[in-house]
Design an enzyme around this catalytic site. Structure first.
Site, short mmCIF file in Angstrom:
data_model
loop_
_atom_site.label_atom_id
_atom_site.label_comp_id
_atom_site.label_asym_id
_atom_site.label_seq_id
_atom_site.Cartn_x
_atom_site.Cartn_y
_atom_site.Cartn_z
N ASN A 9 82.02 -64.32 -16.08
CA ASN A 9 81.76 -64.01 -14.68
C ASN A 9 80.53 -63.10 -14.62
O ASN A 9 80.62 -61.92 -14.91
CB ASN A 9 82.99 -63.29 -14.08
CG ASN A 9 82.73 -62.82 -12.66
OD1 ASN A 9 81.76 -63.23 -12.04
ND2 ASN A 9 83.61 -61.97 -12.16
N LYS A 11 78.81 -62.13 -12.11
CA LYS A 11 78.71 -61.29 -10.90
C LYS A 11 77.26 -61.31 -10.39
O LYS A 11 76.56 -62.30 -10.59
CB LYS A 11 79.20 -59.87 -11.18
CG LYS A 11 80.54 -59.85 -11.91
CD LYS A 11 81.15 -58.51 -11.98
CE LYS A 11 82.37 -58.57 -12.89
NZ LYS A 11 83.18 -57.38 -12.82
N HIS A 95 88.72 -63.04 -6.81
CA HIS A 95 88.40 -61.92 -7.70
C HIS A 95 88.66 -60.60 -6.95
O HIS A 95 88.45 -60.51 -5.74
CB HIS A 95 86.92 -62.01 -8.12
CG HIS A 95 86.60 -61.08 -9.24
ND1 HIS A 95 86.32 -59.74 -9.03
CD2 HIS A 95 86.54 -61.26 -10.57
CE1 HIS A 95 86.09 -59.16 -10.20
NE2 HIS A 95 86.21 -60.06 -11.16
N GLU A 97 87.03 -57.98 -6.76
CA GLU A 97 85.87 -57.43 -6.03
C GLU A 97 85.73 -58.10 -4.67
O GLU A 97 85.33 -57.48 -3.70
CB GLU A 97 84.59 -57.60 -6.88
CG GLU A 97 84.60 -56.63 -8.06
CD GLU A 97 83.85 -57.10 -9.29
OE1 GLU A 97 83.05 -58.04 -9.21
OE2 GLU A 97 84.09 -56.50 -10.36
N GLU A 167 93.90 -60.40 -14.00
CA GLU A 167 92.91 -59.35 -14.18
C GLU A 167 93.44 -58.04 -13.57
O GLU A 167 93.32 -57.84 -12.36
CB GLU A 167 91.61 -59.73 -13.48
CG GLU A 167 90.97 -60.98 -14.01
CD GLU A 167 89.47 -60.96 -13.81
OE1 GLU A 167 88.76 -61.04 -14.80
OE2 GLU A 167 89.02 -60.82 -12.66
N GLY A 173 85.76 -53.65 -15.73
CA GLY A 173 84.54 -52.85 -15.78
C GLY A 173 84.77 -51.39 -16.11
O GLY A 173 83.87 -50.56 -15.97
N SER A 213 87.67 -55.80 -19.21
CA SER A 213 87.06 -55.14 -20.38
C SER A 213 87.37 -55.85 -21.70
O SER A 213 87.59 -55.21 -22.72
CB SER A 213 87.47 -53.67 -20.44
OG SER A 213 87.02 -52.99 -19.28
#
Ligand code: PEP
Length: 250
Positions: A9, A11, A95, A97, A167, A173, A213
């Site tokens: 991904n 991003k 996702h 985000e 996730e 991250g 991560s």
């Protein structure tokens, strides 16, 4: 049998020449990967060029999002059929985000899942709890609710196209990774939940990816768990050596 998949991904990272360079590097090194299918997900505007570079390879190509509308007056949106028409074959949906910064709900994600499948795109559907929910031991409830909402009225025939990514938001991250045991218990729970809705065959064939991560140093232990079928990789997918090393962890 279900597939091992390592999906990157990207991003909102890389400009066009950098992105093309990364695809070429991954393509070159992918010859050394034999136990996993690779998927890359550059930004929308690189998809067309990426599709021609990858056309003679087995590497999949994903968009990072799509519209919940088919077509029409939705300025700035990109539809599933447009994504399909430039040669991509997957879309990352739900996702954290997108949920956190753009207010995406399970209901909206459900609309996108259905449109993707109708346009021959395989959705990589994300779920996962935030830190507070993990600390309150609500992660199973949270994930079950997300799955229920996102797959509402998705038929077994449609579901065959789905890939799920677990996730935990606290691991994305942050450098913190779920332990292999934490990943296994919730992946097993996800498979069981899908089995209850769609039956054993679809549940057993479903690839469930871990994301958060994941890097070359921890992928092997996580991927060794029986219900972990690969990873959705953020930061480490921006470097071809790391991405390929993760894919070699099976
Ligand atoms: C992600 O955003 O899907 C992700 C897993 O990111 P990272 O690997 O950087 O934690």
């Amino acid at each position: 049998m279900r597939k091992n998949i390592v999906a990157g991904n990207w991003k909102m990272n890389k400009n066009f020449p950098e992105g093309i360079e990364l695809i070429k590097d991954i393509l070159e090194q992918s010859k050394n990967v034999d136990k996993a299918e690779l998927i890359v997900s550059p930004p929308y505007i690189f998809l067309s060029e990426a599709a021609s570079l990858l056309s003679n390879s087995t590497i999949g190509l994903a968009a990072q999002n799509c519209s919940n509308q088919e077509s029409g007056a939705y300025t700035g949106e990109i539809s599933s059929s447009m994504i399909n028409s430039v040669g991509a074959n997957h879309v990352i949906l739900g996702h954290s985000e997108r949920r956190a910064y753009y207010g995406e709900t399970d209901e909206l994600i459900n609309q996108k899942i259905k449109l993707c499948i109708a346009n021959s795109l395989k959705p990589i559907v994300c779920c996962g709890e935030v830190l507070q929910e993990r600390e309150n031991e609500e992660h199973f409830t949270v994930v079950a609710k997300q799955l229920k909402g996102m797959f509402e009225n998705v038929s077994p025939e449609e579901f065959k196209n789905v890939i799920i990514a677990y996730e935990p938001v606290w691991a994305i991250g942050t450098g913190k990774t779920a332990s292999p045991e934490q990943a296994q218990e919730i992946h097993e729970f996800i498979r069981e939940t899908i089995k209850n809705s769609y039956g054993s065959e679809l549940a057993n064939n479903l690839s469930i990816l871990y994301g958060g991560s994941c890097k070359p140093s921890n992928a092997k232990e996580i991927f060794a768990k029986p219900d972990v079928d690969g990873g959705l990789i953020g930061g480490a997918a921006l470097n071809a050596n790391d991405f390929i090393a993760i894919a070699q962890s099976f």
